[in-house]
Design an enzyme around this catalytic site. Structure first.
Site, PDB file in Angstrom:
ATOM      1  N   ARG A   1      25.985  24.055  35.030  1.00  0.00           N
ATOM      2  CA  ARG A   1      26.114  23.985  36.485  1.00  0.00           C
ATOM      3  C   ARG A   1      25.317  25.071  37.173  1.00  0.00           C
ATOM      4  NH1 ARG A   1      32.691  24.821  36.285  1.00  0.00           N
ATOM      5  NH2 ARG A   1      32.655  26.680  35.002  1.00  0.00           N
TER       6      ARG A   1
ATOM      7  N   ARG B   1      34.606  30.394  23.126  1.00  0.00           N
ATOM      8  CA  ARG B   1      33.344  29.831  23.586  1.00  0.00           C
ATOM      9  C   ARG B   1      32.838  30.819  24.637  1.00  0.00           C
ATOM     10  NH1 ARG B   1      29.397  26.920  21.952  1.00  0.00           N
ATOM     11  NH2 ARG B   1      28.456  25.615  23.547  1.00  0.00           N
TER      12      ARG B   1
ATOM     13  N   ARG C   1      42.858  17.636  32.494  1.00  0.00           N
ATOM     14  CA  ARG C   1      43.065  18.498  33.649  1.00  0.00           C
ATOM     15  C   ARG C   1      42.226  18.092  34.857  1.00  0.00           C
ATOM     16  NH1 ARG C   1      40.913  23.269  30.218  1.00  0.00           N
ATOM     17  NH2 ARG C   1      38.840  23.714  31.029  1.00  0.00           N
TER      18      ARG C   1
ATOM     19  N   ASP D   1      44.578  30.076  34.534  1.00  0.00           N
ATOM     20  CA  ASP D   1      43.991  30.225  35.854  1.00  0.00           C
ATOM     21  C   ASP D   1      44.565  31.494  36.477  1.00  0.00           C
ATOM     22  OD1 ASP D   1      42.187  28.125  36.257  1.00  0.00           O
ATOM     23  OD2 ASP D   1      43.805  26.691  36.635  1.00  0.00           O
TER      24      ASP D   1
ATOM     25  N   GLU E   1      24.583  28.423  34.810  1.00  0.00           N
ATOM     26  CA  GLU E   1      25.599  28.762  33.804  1.00  0.00           C
ATOM     27  C   GLU E   1      25.284  28.020  32.499  1.00  0.00           C
ATOM     28  OE1 GLU E   1      29.572  28.799  35.480  1.00  0.00           O
ATOM     29  OE2 GLU E   1      30.360  28.054  33.578  1.00  0.00           O
TER      30      GLU E   1
ATOM     31  N   ARG F   1      41.326   9.738  40.815  1.00  0.00           N
ATOM     32  CA  ARG F   1      42.028   9.283  42.021  1.00  0.00           C
ATOM     33  C   ARG F   1      41.471   7.972  42.537  1.00  0.00           C
ATOM     34  NH1 ARG F   1      40.846  14.425  44.543  1.00  0.00           N
ATOM     35  NH2 ARG F   1      42.452  15.853  43.819  1.00  0.00           N
TER      36      ARG F   1
ATOM     37  N   TYR G   1      43.948  29.740  27.893  1.00  0.00           N
ATOM     38  CA  TYR G   1      43.209  29.582  29.132  1.00  0.00           C
ATOM     39  C   TYR G   1      44.199  29.644  30.289  1.00  0.00           C
ATOM     40  CZ  TYR G   1      40.328  28.305  32.930  1.00  0.00           C
ATOM     41  OH  TYR G   1      39.676  28.364  34.141  1.00  0.00           O
TER      42      TYR G   1
HETATM   43  P1  FAD Z   1      40.482  39.622  32.313  1.00  0.00           P
HETATM   44  O1  FAD Z   1      40.027  39.318  33.686  1.00  0.00           O
HETATM   45  O2  FAD Z   1      39.602  39.237  31.193  1.00  0.00           O
HETATM   46  O3  FAD Z   1      40.764  41.189  32.232  1.00  0.00           O
HETATM   47  C1  FAD Z   1      40.927  41.867  31.014  1.00  0.00           C
HETATM   48  C2  FAD Z   1      40.252  43.214  31.138  1.00  0.00           C
HETATM   49  O4  FAD Z   1      40.563  43.990  29.972  1.00  0.00           O
HETATM   50  C3  FAD Z   1      38.720  43.117  31.185  1.00  0.00           C
HETATM   51  O5  FAD Z   1      38.232  43.764  32.345  1.00  0.00           O
HETATM   52  C4  FAD Z   1      38.266  43.813  29.902  1.00  0.00           C
HETATM   53  O6  FAD Z   1      37.058  44.538  30.082  1.00  0.00           O
HETATM   54  C5  FAD Z   1      39.429  44.751  29.629  1.00  0.00           C
HETATM   55  N1  FAD Z   1      39.537  45.128  28.229  1.00  0.00           N
HETATM   56  C6  FAD Z   1      39.637  44.294  27.162  1.00  0.00           C
HETATM   57  N2  FAD Z   1      39.721  44.997  26.032  1.00  0.00           N
HETATM   58  C7  FAD Z   1      39.697  46.309  26.387  1.00  0.00           C
HETATM   59  C8  FAD Z   1      39.730  47.522  25.656  1.00  0.00           C
HETATM   60  N3  FAD Z   1      39.796  47.525  24.324  1.00  0.00           N
HETATM   61  N4  FAD Z   1      39.677  48.705  26.327  1.00  0.00           N
HETATM   62  C9  FAD Z   1      39.573  48.714  27.687  1.00  0.00           C
HETATM   63  N5  FAD Z   1      39.535  47.589  28.417  1.00  0.00           N
HETATM   64  C10 FAD Z   1      39.592  46.402  27.784  1.00  0.00           C
HETATM   65  N6  FAD Z   1      40.820  30.834  37.354  1.00  0.00           N
HETATM   66  C11 FAD Z   1      41.127  30.199  38.499  1.00  0.00           C
HETATM   67  O7  FAD Z   1      42.273  30.284  38.961  1.00  0.00           O
HETATM   68  N7  FAD Z   1      40.180  29.499  39.196  1.00  0.00           N
HETATM   69  C12 FAD Z   1      38.897  29.386  38.763  1.00  0.00           C
HETATM   70  O8  FAD Z   1      38.068  28.738  39.429  1.00  0.00           O
HETATM   71  C13 FAD Z   1      38.532  30.036  37.548  1.00  0.00           C
HETATM   72  N8  FAD Z   1      37.287  29.951  37.080  1.00  0.00           N
HETATM   73  C14 FAD Z   1      36.967  30.560  35.898  1.00  0.00           C
HETATM   74  C15 FAD Z   1      35.661  30.444  35.436  1.00  0.00           C
HETATM   75  C16 FAD Z   1      35.305  31.037  34.251  1.00  0.00           C
HETATM   76  C17 FAD Z   1      33.890  30.909  33.747  1.00  0.00           C
HETATM   77  C18 FAD Z   1      36.286  31.753  33.497  1.00  0.00           C
HETATM   78  C19 FAD Z   1      35.920  32.376  32.183  1.00  0.00           C
HETATM   79  C20 FAD Z   1      37.582  31.886  33.967  1.00  0.00           C
HETATM   80  C21 FAD Z   1      37.938  31.293  35.166  1.00  0.00           C
HETATM   81  N9  FAD Z   1      39.232  31.414  35.687  1.00  0.00           N
HETATM   82  C22 FAD Z   1      39.550  30.775  36.854  1.00  0.00           C
HETATM   83  C23 FAD Z   1      40.273  32.185  34.980  1.00  0.00           C
HETATM   84  C24 FAD Z   1      40.393  33.653  35.448  1.00  0.00           C
HETATM   85  O9  FAD Z   1      39.169  34.325  35.249  1.00  0.00           O
HETATM   86  C25 FAD Z   1      41.495  34.346  34.635  1.00  0.00           C
HETATM   87  O10 FAD Z   1      42.712  33.669  34.777  1.00  0.00           O
HETATM   88  C26 FAD Z   1      41.769  35.813  34.995  1.00  0.00           C
HETATM   89  O11 FAD Z   1      40.643  36.502  35.419  1.00  0.00           O
HETATM   90  C27 FAD Z   1      42.336  36.513  33.771  1.00  0.00           C
HETATM   91  O12 FAD Z   1      42.800  37.814  34.084  1.00  0.00           O
HETATM   92  P2  FAD Z   1      43.219  38.786  32.894  1.00  0.00           P
HETATM   93  O13 FAD Z   1      43.627  40.077  33.521  1.00  0.00           O
HETATM   94  O14 FAD Z   1      44.183  38.122  31.987  1.00  0.00           O
HETATM   95  O15 FAD Z   1      41.896  38.972  32.008  1.00  0.00           O
HETATM   96  N1  UDP Z   2      33.992  17.717  32.683  1.00  0.00           N
HETATM   97  C1  UDP Z   2      33.014  16.775  32.568  1.00  0.00           C
HETATM   98  N2  UDP Z   2      32.123  16.621  33.588  1.00  0.00           N
HETATM   99  C2  UDP Z   2      32.161  17.391  34.705  1.00  0.00           C
HETATM  100  C3  UDP Z   2      33.180  18.363  34.814  1.00  0.00           C
HETATM  101  C4  UDP Z   2      34.079  18.494  33.778  1.00  0.00           C
HETATM  102  O1  UDP Z   2      32.930  16.093  31.563  1.00  0.00           O
HETATM  103  O2  UDP Z   2      31.315  17.218  35.591  1.00  0.00           O
HETATM  104  C5  UDP Z   2      34.950  17.850  31.543  1.00  0.00           C
HETATM  105  C6  UDP Z   2      34.476  18.888  30.518  1.00  0.00           C
HETATM  106  O3  UDP Z   2      34.892  18.457  29.236  1.00  0.00           O
HETATM  107  C7  UDP Z   2      35.239  20.124  30.917  1.00  0.00           C
HETATM  108  C8  UDP Z   2      36.584  19.512  31.347  1.00  0.00           C
HETATM  109  O4  UDP Z   2      36.206  18.284  31.994  1.00  0.00           O
HETATM  110  O5  UDP Z   2      35.364  21.048  29.863  1.00  0.00           O
HETATM  111  C9  UDP Z   2      37.381  20.367  32.271  1.00  0.00           C
HETATM  112  O6  UDP Z   2      36.630  20.684  33.404  1.00  0.00           O
HETATM  113  P1  UDP Z   2      36.919  21.961  34.287  1.00  0.00           P
HETATM  114  O7  UDP Z   2      36.050  21.930  35.458  1.00  0.00           O
HETATM  115  O8  UDP Z   2      38.389  22.114  34.440  1.00  0.00           O
HETATM  116  O9  UDP Z   2      36.555  23.150  33.335  1.00  0.00           O
HETATM  117  P2  UDP Z   2      35.250  23.864  32.877  1.00  0.00           P
HETATM  118  O10 UDP Z   2      34.065  23.091  33.366  1.00  0.00           O
HETATM  119  O11 UDP Z   2      35.384  25.199  33.509  1.00  0.00           O
HETATM  120  O12 UDP Z   2      35.428  23.826  31.403  1.00  0.00           O
END
Ligand code: FAD
Ligand code: UDP
Length: 369
Positions: free
Chosen positions: A278, A247, A170, A348, A298, A174, A346
């Site tokens: 990071r 994780r 992913r 976005d 993080e 480039r 997973y």
């Molecule tokens: P969630 O946001 O998890 O919402 C689910 C909700 O349900 C939560 O608030 C939880 O508390 C609630 N819930 C669960 N069980 C219960 C229960 N039993 N009773 C009441 N409430 C409950 N996406 C991007 O597009 N760009 C990014 O840069 C990006 N960065 C990310 C970085 C990280 C570290 C992570 C973990 C995700 C990232 N994402 C990113 C993905 C993004 O966070 C998700 O796609 C999106 O927030 C998921 O929405 P959701 O509603 O499915 O889940």
């Molecule tokens: N990755 C890496 N070095 C970096 C950034 C990313 O090796 O500096 C690898 C790592 O395995 C990571 C994957 O690329 O899990 C995907 O990266 P992305 O930024 O999409 O996801 P995240 O860091 O949130 O897992």
């Protein structure tokens, strides 16, 4: 009596609630957390929108989804260009001509390709079978050793040779001098943070916080004709086929008495020894000019039941278990499942909005997207 009980006030639940309400349905949204927004929630600290559950950058190539989110907030021109810090050496990400030039002194794409080809050949890889082999065949051994191996093994808590190749696919590679982390056509951060979007979506809709669906199942029974469930699917079925694994992450916030700590929103620490993966400096997502700054380190973490589930582990064992839950879910008449926890995938943010709108289309027999 409500038409829908929506479990989870994240992006999926909020999008569904907004559209169902527009179609004249009564919704009650509940969340076990003390705020709405799920993982896109931002906390205001020192006037800075801090991405409480990890850095969130909105990006999509789907014009309809881009237009859809833009009705709730104005997006800025932020383009994600993280840098990698390998023991004090700085490299541009994703892997592009700037990275290759800094590493090898090469100037043209042809020189860079030749270098990678040589390293790939020396490693003897023809058919990549795991993340390590996939990475080396994409960018060569030097980049793998400095920018991938340490980061990946910290992030996933296992050797790169034990991880599936698709994880690294992913990331763009480039042969142009372009530091944009994403290939998508549209990208940005909502001005004022993601809460602006969620608050607009949930405006006028009943919301109850600090309310766990499972702990209050008997009281909630009968409160609505149907349930939209966005929590963990294995929990819904009381783990009868076993637990799905994740994780997790730990976030360590610090307020610093300076206006600019690292000069970039995202800096990856790609060596094995630094315990975090990071550092996020949140103000740079919105070109902030506040006097102070807030940074978040993080740390990847093992997940044990009760921890926040962040990344699904889509290996064979977990995929098999998920399939069993999915079969049960497909038979439910009055429960709709959606979002990253119920789909054990997973996603976005743009995927989540897309799937939520598709769920609305199916449920109400309408066309939105
Ligand atoms: P969630 O946001 O998890 O919402 C689910 C909700 O349900 C939560 O608030 C939880 O508390 C609630 N819930 C669960 N069980 C219960 C229960 N039993 N009773 C009441 N409430 C409950 N996406 C991007 O597009 N760009 C990014 O840069 C990006 N960065 C990310 C970085 C990280 C570290 C992570 C973990 C995700 C990232 N994402 C990113 C993905 C993004 O966070 C998700 O796609 C999106 O927030 C998921 O929405 P959701 O509603 O499915 O889940
Ligand atoms: N990755 C890496 N070095 C970096 C950034 C990313 O090796 O500096 C690898 C790592 O395995 C990571 C994957 O690329 O899990 C995907 O990266 P992305 O930024 O999409 O996801 P995240 O860091 O949130 O897992």
């Amino acid at each position: 009596m409500y038409d829908y009980l929506i479990v989870g006030a994240g992006l999926f639940g909020s999008t569904f609630a907004y559209e169902a309400t527009r179609l004249g349905k009564r919704c009650l949204v509940i969340d076990r957390r003390n705020h709405v927004g799920g993982n896109v929630y931002c906390e205001n600290i020192e006037g800075i929108n801090v991405h409480k559950y990890g850095a969130h950058i909105f990006h999509t190539s789907n014009k309809r989804i881009w237009e859809y989110v833009n009705q709730f907030a104005e997006f800025n021109r932020y383009t994600n260009s993280p840098i990698a810090n390998y023991n004090g050496e700085i490299y541009n990400l994703p892997f592009n001509m700037n990275t290759f030039n800094r590493l090898w002194g090469v100037i043209t794409p042809k020189e860079a390709q030749k270098k990678i080809e040589e390293q790939k050949k020396a490693a003897g890889i023809t058919e990549p079978r795991n993340l390590e082999e996939q990475a080396i065949s994409l960018v060569g051994t030097d980049i793998y050793e400095k920018l991938i191996k340490g980061y990946t093994e910290k992030q996933w808590g296992r050797n790169a040779t034990e991880l599936p190749a698709f994880i690294i696919q992913r990331l763009p590679v480039r042969f142009t001098y372009d530091n944009n982390y994403f290939n998508d056509k549209f990208q940005g951060i909502p001005e004022g943070g993601y809460n602006v979007i969620i608050e607009k979506m949930l405006d006028g809709i009943d919301v109850k916080l600090n309310l766990d669906f499972f702990e209050n199942r008997s009281e909630l029974k009968g409160i609505a004709k149907k349930v939209l469930f966005t929590g963990m699917i294995d929990e819904f079925y009381n783990y009868k086929f076993g637990r799905l694994e994740y994780r997790s992450l730990k976030f360590e916030n610090e307020i610093l008495d300076m206006d600019n700590y690292q000069g970039n929103a995202v800096v990856n620490y790609t060596d094995r020894e630094t315990p975090f993966t990071r550092i996020i400096e949140h103000k740079h997502f919105e070109f902030g000019t506040q006097e102070k700054t807030v940074i978040t380190r993080e740390y990847p973490a093992e997940w044990t039941p009760g921890d926040e589930p962040y990344y699904p582990i889509n290996d064979d064992r977990n995929s098999e278990i998920y399939k069993l839950y999915k079969q049960l879910a497909a038979e439910e008449k009055n429960v709709i499942f959606g979002g990253r926890l119920a789909d054990y995938k997973y996603y976005d943010m743009h995927h989540v909005i897309y799937h939520a709108l598709k769920a609305v289309e199916k449920e109400f027999n309408v066309t939105i997207i």
